[in-house]
Write an enzyme that holds these catalytic residues in place. Structure first.
Site, PDB file in Angstrom:
ATOM      1  N   HIS A   1     -11.529  -0.142   6.387  1.00  0.00           N
ATOM      2  CA  HIS A   1     -10.293  -0.478   6.338  1.00  0.00           C
ATOM      3  C   HIS A   1      -9.372   0.409   7.351  1.00  0.00           C
ATOM      4  CE1 HIS A   1      -6.338  -0.453   3.158  1.00  0.00           C
ATOM      5  NE2 HIS A   1      -6.045  -0.531   4.592  1.00  0.00           N
TER       6      HIS A   1
ATOM      7  N   HIS B   1      -4.691   1.154  10.673  1.00  0.00           N
ATOM      8  CA  HIS B   1      -6.220   0.593  10.733  1.00  0.00           C
ATOM      9  C   HIS B   1      -6.690   0.543  12.097  1.00  0.00           C
ATOM     10  CE1 HIS B   1      -4.034  -2.307   7.483  1.00  0.00           C
ATOM     11  NE2 HIS B   1      -4.077  -1.210   6.914  1.00  0.00           N
TER      12      HIS B   1
ATOM     13  N   HIS C   1      -0.533   5.801   7.574  1.00  0.00           N
ATOM     14  CA  HIS C   1      -1.738   4.926   7.216  1.00  0.00           C
ATOM     15  C   HIS C   1      -1.764   3.873   8.382  1.00  0.00           C
ATOM     16  CE1 HIS C   1      -4.396   2.403   5.429  1.00  0.00           C
ATOM     17  NE2 HIS C   1      -3.607   1.296   5.313  1.00  0.00           N
TER      18      HIS C   1
ATOM     19  N   GLU D   1       0.997  -1.275   0.058  1.00  0.00           N
ATOM     20  CA  GLU D   1       0.034   0.004   0.001  1.00  0.00           C
ATOM     21  C   GLU D   1       0.836   1.152   0.110  1.00  0.00           C
ATOM     22  OE1 GLU D   1      -4.171  -0.372   1.650  1.00  0.00           O
ATOM     23  OE2 GLU D   1      -3.023  -0.896   3.245  1.00  0.00           O
TER      24      GLU D   1
HETATM   25 MN    MN Z   1      -4.245  -0.578   4.973  1.00  0.00          MN
END
Ligand code: MN
Length: 242
Positions: free
Chosen positions: A166, A98, A96, A77
């Site tokens: 997500h 979760h 980023h 990602e």
């Molecule tokens: Mn992810």
């Protein structure tokens, strides 16, 4: 030691902080833009943030091409990072995550908004990006620049974008800035969730309060950085460039 060595050391510390504060677990990542070449960024190879060391940091072009170790396995990602840097020239660092606390707000019509002072940097408006809208049935991962750019378009000029089912992505003006934002974002989600469960009405920070807090945000950054880094066992890394 060069400025880049110092920056990479800070990126390693940031990885450990985000893991120690529960913002990321086995998955999730943080990058930093190259200080002199805005078309590049630094990001770990595919490794859990708690375990990231200096030797894991790779250099990438904004399109996700690895410019250092061609044999290293990068994060699938990484396109999240390059697309945000491409769309937002002022952004210097991207996270980023979760984080579980945030996930309900990625699948609900209830918006995530700041409700306590140290979470103010997330901004008054937090958009939700749904990969399905443009890409149909996927594995929900951002695995190419087209998806990354669509995410960055949804982020637009905001600080944080939620990703449906997500997690979230956020950009900041420095590593310490984005780390502080990312640390308090899941906590804000938790507090808001608790307040909603209490019943009654919820009072959010006002636009004026968010703007006033933003003006003084950097003053408090170093204290948090030292605290979180020390808690994460990075005392030695902190002193490396002191
Ligand atoms: Mn992810």
């Amino acid at each position: 030691m060069s400025d880049i060595d110092r920056l990479i050391n800070d990126l390693v510390i940031a990885n450990r902080i985000l893991a120690n504060e529960g913002v990321v677990d086995a998955y999730g990542h943080i990058s930093v833009r190259h200080p002199t070449d805005p078309g590049r960024y630094f990001l770990s190879r595919s490794r859990s943030p708690a375990l990231v060391e200096t030797g894991d940091i790779l250099e990438f072009a904004l399109d996700g091409t690895c410019l250092s170790d061609k044999d290293a396995r990068p994060y699938l990602e990484r396109f999240i990072h390059g697309a945000v840097y491409e769309a937002r020239p002022e952004v210097q660092s991207v996270v980023h995550s979760h984080a579980y606390e945030v996930l309900p707000f990625t699948i609900s019509s209830v918006p995530l908004r700041p409700v306590f002072h140290t979470a103010s940097q997330m901004g008054a408006h937090v958009p939700v990006w749904d990969i399905e809208n443009k890409f149909g049935d996927t594995n929900l991962l951002v695995v190419n620049m087209e998806q990354g750019r669509d995410l960055a378009r949804c982020l637009a000029g905001d600080r944080v974008v939620l990703m449906r089912g997500h997690g979230f992505a956020t950009g900041g003006n420095s590593i310490a800035d984005v780390v502080k934002t990312a640390v308090y974002l899941p906590r804000n989600a938790q507090v808001l969730m608790d307040a909603v469960r209490l019943g009654g009405t919820v009072k959010y920070l006002s636009d004026g309060e968010i703007a006033t807090r933003a003006a003084g945000w950097n003053v408090e950054l170093a204290r948090g950085w030292d605290y979180w880094a020390t808690r994460a066992g990075c005392g030695e890394l902190l002193r490396k460039f002191a």
